[in-house]
Design a protein around this motif. Structure first.
Motif, PDB file in Angstrom:
ATOM      1  N   ALA A 116      12.883  22.855 -15.421  1.00 21.61           N
ATOM      2  CA  ALA A 116      12.382  22.541 -14.077  1.00 21.61           C
ATOM      3  C   ALA A 116      12.214  21.034 -13.908  1.00 21.61           C
ATOM      4  O   ALA A 116      12.606  20.459 -12.888  1.00 21.61           O
ATOM      5  N   ARG A 117      11.655  20.376 -14.910  1.00 23.26           N
ATOM      6  CA  ARG A 117      11.452  18.925 -14.859  1.00 23.26           C
ATOM      7  C   ARG A 117      12.794  18.187 -14.754  1.00 23.26           C
ATOM      8  O   ARG A 117      12.953  17.278 -13.943  1.00 23.26           O
ATOM      9  N   GLU A 118      13.751  18.603 -15.557  1.00 24.39           N
ATOM     10  CA  GLU A 118      15.072  17.961 -15.538  1.00 24.39           C
ATOM     11  C   GLU A 118      15.788  18.196 -14.213  1.00 24.39           C
ATOM     12  O   GLU A 118      16.443  17.304 -13.685  1.00 24.39           O
ATOM     13  N   LEU A 119      15.667  19.411 -13.659  1.00 26.14           N
ATOM     14  CA  LEU A 119      16.318  19.723 -12.387  1.00 26.14           C
ATOM     15  C   LEU A 119      15.741  18.893 -11.252  1.00 26.14           C
ATOM     16  O   LEU A 119      16.480  18.362 -10.426  1.00 26.14           O
ATOM     17  N   VAL A 120      14.432  18.747 -11.214  1.00 22.19           N
ATOM     18  CA  VAL A 120      13.798  17.921 -10.180  1.00 22.19           C
ATOM     19  C   VAL A 120      14.233  16.465 -10.341  1.00 22.19           C
ATOM     20  O   VAL A 120      14.560  15.791  -9.364  1.00 22.19           O
ATOM     21  N   GLY A 121      14.268  15.964 -11.570  1.00 20.83           N
ATOM     22  CA  GLY A 121      14.727  14.589 -11.810  1.00 20.83           C
ATOM     23  C   GLY A 121      16.168  14.386 -11.373  1.00 20.83           C
ATOM     24  O   GLY A 121      16.507  13.359 -10.773  1.00 20.83           O
ATOM     25  N   HIS A 122      17.006  15.374 -11.645  1.00 24.80           N
ATOM     26  CA  HIS A 122      18.410  15.287 -11.227  1.00 24.80           C
ATOM     27  C   HIS A 122      18.519  15.296  -9.708  1.00 24.80           C
ATOM     28  O   HIS A 122      19.291  14.521  -9.130  1.00 24.80           O
ATOM     29  N   ALA A 123      17.746  16.155  -9.048  1.00 21.93           N
ATOM     30  CA  ALA A 123      17.776  16.225  -7.589  1.00 21.93           C
ATOM     31  C   ALA A 123      17.326  14.901  -6.970  1.00 21.93           C
ATOM     32  O   ALA A 123      17.921  14.425  -6.000  1.00 21.93           O
ATOM     33  N   VAL A 124      16.306  14.287  -7.536  1.00 20.60           N
ATOM     34  CA  VAL A 124      15.835  12.984  -7.030  1.00 20.60           C
ATOM     35  C   VAL A 124      16.926  11.927  -7.217  1.00 20.60           C
ATOM     36  O   VAL A 124      17.147  11.097  -6.341  1.00 20.60           O
ATOM     37  N   SER A 125      17.623  11.962  -8.336  1.00 24.43           N
ATOM     38  CA  SER A 125      18.691  10.976  -8.557  1.00 24.43           C
ATOM     39  C   SER A 125      19.833  11.162  -7.559  1.00 24.43           C
ATOM     40  O   SER A 125      20.520  10.201  -7.220  1.00 24.43           O
ATOM     41  N   LEU A 126      20.048  12.381  -7.071  1.00 25.76           N
ATOM     42  CA  LEU A 126      21.078  12.627  -6.062  1.00 25.76           C
ATOM     43  C   LEU A 126      20.741  11.958  -4.732  1.00 25.76           C
ATOM     44  O   LEU A 126      21.625  11.685  -3.930  1.00 25.76           O
ATOM     45  N   ALA A 127      19.455  11.703  -4.491  1.00 28.28           N
ATOM     46  CA  ALA A 127      19.025  11.041  -3.255  1.00 28.28           C
ATOM     47  C   ALA A 127      19.301   9.545  -3.277  1.00 28.28           C
ATOM     48  O   ALA A 127      19.060   8.860  -2.290  1.00 28.28           O
ATOM     49  N   ARG A 128      19.784   9.042  -4.388  1.00 25.70           N
ATOM     50  CA  ARG A 128      20.102   7.623  -4.569  1.00 25.70           C
ATOM     51  C   ARG A 128      18.909   6.722  -4.231  1.00 25.70           C
ATOM     52  O   ARG A 128      18.983   5.873  -3.339  1.00 25.70           O
ATOM     53  N   PRO A 129      17.790   6.914  -4.958  1.00 28.00           N
ATOM     54  CA  PRO A 129      16.631   6.043  -4.712  1.00 28.00           C
ATOM     55  C   PRO A 129      16.937   4.614  -5.154  1.00 28.00           C
ATOM     56  O   PRO A 129      17.739   4.408  -6.072  1.00 28.00           O
ATOM     57  N   PRO A 130      16.324   3.628  -4.497  1.00 27.48           N
ATOM     58  CA  PRO A 130      16.566   2.244  -4.911  1.00 27.48           C
ATOM     59  C   PRO A 130      16.018   2.002  -6.311  1.00 27.48           C
ATOM     60  O   PRO A 130      15.049   2.627  -6.727  1.00 27.48           O
ATOM     61  N   ARG A 131      16.679   1.137  -7.031  1.00 26.62           N
ATOM     62  CA  ARG A 131      16.204   0.794  -8.377  1.00 26.62           C
ATOM     63  C   ARG A 131      14.889   0.047  -8.290  1.00 26.62           C
ATOM     64  O   ARG A 131      14.641  -0.685  -7.337  1.00 26.62           O
ATOM     65  N   GLU A 132      14.061   0.234  -9.317  1.00 29.19           N
ATOM     66  CA  GLU A 132      12.768  -0.445  -9.372  1.00 29.19           C
ATOM     67  C   GLU A 132      12.980  -1.946  -9.428  1.00 29.19           C
ATOM     68  O   GLU A 132      13.825  -2.428 -10.190  1.00 29.19           O
ATOM     69  N   ARG A 133      12.214  -2.665  -8.644  1.00 28.63           N
ATOM     70  CA  ARG A 133      12.265  -4.132  -8.697  1.00 28.63           C
ATOM     71  C   ARG A 133      11.094  -4.626  -9.503  1.00 28.63           C
ATOM     72  O   ARG A 133       9.970  -4.180  -9.309  1.00 28.63           O
ATOM     73  N   SER A 134      11.328  -5.517 -10.420  1.00 32.89           N
ATOM     74  CA  SER A 134      10.216  -6.058 -11.203  1.00 32.89           C
ATOM     75  C   SER A 134       9.498  -7.118 -10.380  1.00 32.89           C
ATOM     76  O   SER A 134      10.104  -7.942  -9.722  1.00 32.89           O
ATOM     77  N   SER A 135       8.186  -7.039 -10.388  1.00 36.99           N
ATOM     78  CA  SER A 135       7.394  -8.009  -9.627  1.00 36.99           C
ATOM     79  C   SER A 135       7.168  -9.247 -10.470  1.00 36.99           C
ATOM     80  O   SER A 135       6.905  -9.171 -11.655  1.00 36.99           O
ATOM     81  N   THR A 136       7.267 -10.386  -9.845  1.00 33.87           N
ATOM     82  CA  THR A 136       7.070 -11.657 -10.553  1.00 33.87           C
ATOM     83  C   THR A 136       5.780 -12.304 -10.061  1.00 33.87           C
ATOM     84  O   THR A 136       5.796 -13.406  -9.548  1.00 33.87           O
ATOM     85  N   ALA A 137       4.685 -11.579 -10.159  1.00 36.64           N
ATOM     86  CA  ALA A 137       3.410 -12.105  -9.669  1.00 36.64           C
ATOM     87  C   ALA A 137       2.636 -12.757 -10.776  1.00 36.64           C
ATOM     88  O   ALA A 137       2.768 -12.560 -11.899  1.00 36.64           O
TER      89      ALA A 137
END
Length: 137
Positions: A116-137
């Motif tokens: 279930a965890r892997e399937l949800v992760g795969h489904a989220v990756s199909l939505a093409r979420p933006p890559r995490e941006r590292s903050s330079t604060a």
């Protein structure tokens, strides 16, 4: 269920009427985790459907043939003879849940939760979420 009400000052826009510019950088995802198909829709316009089946290669030969450690959806169904397949959902919920009097083996419970965890992760990756941006604060 209690709804939160928000008050606006004169000349201020109501939160539900905010423009896309004010929500920049946020991706909203909606999922329907079905026992046969998992559907996903996102605010970036992505709409995908994947069969709710997860598979792991049974042996090293299968792993080499597939070239993956885990397979989802139609690929898992197509190669089901070479895979240990799991359909993690049934009747709108996780197939097996922990119960004190349960006669279901613990390793099976763990495998269904992992699927279930892997399937949800795969489904989220199909939505093409933006890559995490590292903050330079």
């Amino acid at each position: 269920m209690e709804l939160e009400q928000t008050e606006t000052m004169p000349g201020e826009k109501h939160p539900s009427t905010q423009t896309k510019d004010s929500r920049a950088g946020i991706l909203y995802i909606g999922m329907d985790l079905g026992c046969f198909k998992t559907s996903i829709a996102a605010t970036n316009g992505t709409r995908e459907v994947v069969y709710s089946i997860v598979g792991w290669p049974k042996d090293p030969v299968s792993r080499k043939m597939l070239g993956k450690d885990i397979v989802f959806g139609n690929d898992a169904f197509r190669h089901r003879l070479a895979l240990e397949t799991v359909r993690p959902f049934e009747k709108g919920a996780l197939k097996y849940v922990e119960e004190k009097d349960s006669k279901i083996p613990q390793d099976k419970l763990v495998r269904y939760k992992q699927a279930a965890r892997e399937l949800v992760g795969h489904a989220v990756s199909l939505a093409r979420p933006p890559r995490e941006r590292s903050s330079t604060a």
